[in-house]
Design a protein around this motif. Sequence first.
Motif, short mmCIF file in Angstrom:
data_model
loop_
_atom_site.label_atom_id
_atom_site.label_comp_id
_atom_site.label_asym_id
_atom_site.label_seq_id
_atom_site.Cartn_x
_atom_site.Cartn_y
_atom_site.Cartn_z
N ASP A 227 49.48 43.68 56.39
CA ASP A 227 48.94 43.44 57.72
C ASP A 227 50.08 43.05 58.66
O ASP A 227 51.10 42.52 58.19
CB ASP A 227 47.90 42.32 57.67
CG ASP A 227 46.55 42.81 57.19
OD1 ASP A 227 46.21 43.96 57.50
OD2 ASP A 227 45.85 42.05 56.50
N PRO A 228 49.97 43.33 59.98
CA PRO A 228 48.77 43.81 60.68
C PRO A 228 48.56 45.32 60.60
O PRO A 228 47.55 45.84 61.07
CB PRO A 228 49.04 43.40 62.13
CG PRO A 228 50.52 43.52 62.27
CD PRO A 228 51.08 43.05 60.92
N ALA B 47 45.26 46.55 58.76
CA ALA B 47 44.05 46.34 59.55
C ALA B 47 43.92 47.40 60.64
O ALA B 47 42.83 47.91 60.92
CB ALA B 47 44.06 44.95 60.16
N GLN B 48 45.04 47.74 61.26
CA GLN B 48 45.04 48.74 62.32
C GLN B 48 44.74 50.13 61.77
O GLN B 48 43.96 50.89 62.34
CB GLN B 48 46.37 48.73 63.05
CG GLN B 48 46.42 49.62 64.29
CD GLN B 48 47.71 49.45 65.06
OE1 GLN B 48 48.70 48.99 64.53
NE2 GLN B 48 47.69 49.82 66.33
N LEU C 291 49.97 40.26 68.66
CA LEU C 291 48.78 40.29 67.82
C LEU C 291 47.51 39.99 68.62
O LEU C 291 46.42 40.38 68.21
CB LEU C 291 48.92 39.28 66.68
CG LEU C 291 50.04 39.57 65.68
CD1 LEU C 291 50.13 38.46 64.65
CD2 LEU C 291 49.80 40.91 64.98
N GLU D 108 44.28 42.13 68.38
CA GLU D 108 43.01 41.47 68.01
C GLU D 108 41.84 42.05 68.80
O GLU D 108 40.71 42.14 68.28
CB GLU D 108 43.12 39.96 68.27
CG GLU D 108 41.88 39.16 67.96
CD GLU D 108 41.68 38.89 66.47
OE1 GLU D 108 40.56 38.54 66.09
OE2 GLU D 108 42.65 39.02 65.70
N VAL E 225 41.26 45.31 66.92
CA VAL E 225 40.91 45.09 65.51
C VAL E 225 40.54 43.62 65.32
O VAL E 225 41.38 42.79 64.94
CB VAL E 225 42.09 45.46 64.59
CG1 VAL E 225 41.66 45.42 63.13
CG2 VAL E 225 42.67 46.81 64.95
N VAL F 19 42.20 40.45 62.86
CA VAL F 19 43.53 40.73 62.31
C VAL F 19 44.41 39.49 62.28
O VAL F 19 45.20 39.29 61.34
CB VAL F 19 44.22 41.88 63.08
CG1 VAL F 19 44.55 41.47 64.51
CG2 VAL F 19 45.49 42.32 62.36
N ARG G 223 43.45 37.49 59.29
CA ARG G 223 43.86 38.16 58.06
C ARG G 223 45.32 37.89 57.72
O ARG G 223 45.72 37.89 56.57
CB ARG G 223 43.65 39.67 58.19
CG ARG G 223 42.25 40.11 57.90
CD ARG G 223 42.06 41.59 58.12
NE ARG G 223 42.91 42.42 57.27
CZ ARG G 223 42.63 43.68 56.95
NH1 ARG G 223 41.51 44.24 57.39
NH2 ARG G 223 43.45 44.37 56.19
#
Length: 333
Positions: free
Chosen positions: A191-192, A195-196, A271, A275, A278, A281, A284
Amino acid sequence: MFKALMNRRAMLAVVALAFGTITASVPAFAAESQKLRIGAPFGAIPGIKTAIEEGLFKKDGIDVEIVTLAGGPNILAATVGGSLEVGYADLFAWVGARENGFDLTFLQAANGRGNSDYIIAGPKSGIEKPADLVGKKIGTAAHAQSRLRVRLYLERFGVDPEAVEYVIINQRETVGAALSSGQIDASIASDPNVAQWEQQYGVKTLEGRPWEQVPEKTSTAGFFATSQWIAANPDLAEKFVRSAREGAKRYNAYSAEDKAKISLKYDKVDLFALEKEVPGVIKRMDDNNAAQSGAVDLAALQEWLKIAHDKGVIKQVIDVEPLLYKTATVPTL
């Protein structure tokens, strides 16, 4: 006239004396900072960035400059060459440098095993579980630790590590597209990005995590310096480690949002914007033990090196204890 001249001379003498006293006292309050250049890859050493942000190095009279370089071997070579005072690198890069005759001493543990990496599969790969990885192309980073984590993951799920094809991906940002296009079938990733890519490309995360195979208390990376530099700067070395430890401790205690602020300020990784695309994130990515803030666990470190040797990652299991400077082993500084 004579009296006036004497009064003027007396006044000048007092001013000169006062000025001299002030001038003499300046160094005590404005001592020159000691310059310290630390080499690290992009996005690494959040504990050091936190120590800078919170003024810990400044309080100890250290002016830290982070020099961004690609890869542990390059960083360690620059440290030996004198263009860096301290180099950050993964443990296996350090062992390799020592095997090649580089004079590098372990100053302080930097990273634990972390909790951010996954094995992910492409949306059209047909991979649903670890057993499906047999005969597939799996992406890894160029450094040895990435491939070792994949091999240990495969063994955990009963897959022969020699039954897959490893493909080195030099730019981790391209993994998602490579999976989507079918250039590779699966990959280790963190991550990130994961997640993306789950939303962007529909990649799937498989059961289990690579980091779970790493000894719990080991150090996977550290800060290194030459023995010559340490011998010439023992106080500075100790001050650096003290601030580095405290910075790591504070970073680990940060909320997920505060960690994201460090990433935004020092790495320009937004981020908060991600966020919005996603949700979740930032949470996470929250790892309370990624940056190590204490002494190295020698037994765990040796265990990790033995695993690497048994899997052919390093040539020999070196005795690291004589190569650890006292700052790496003492509980407190």
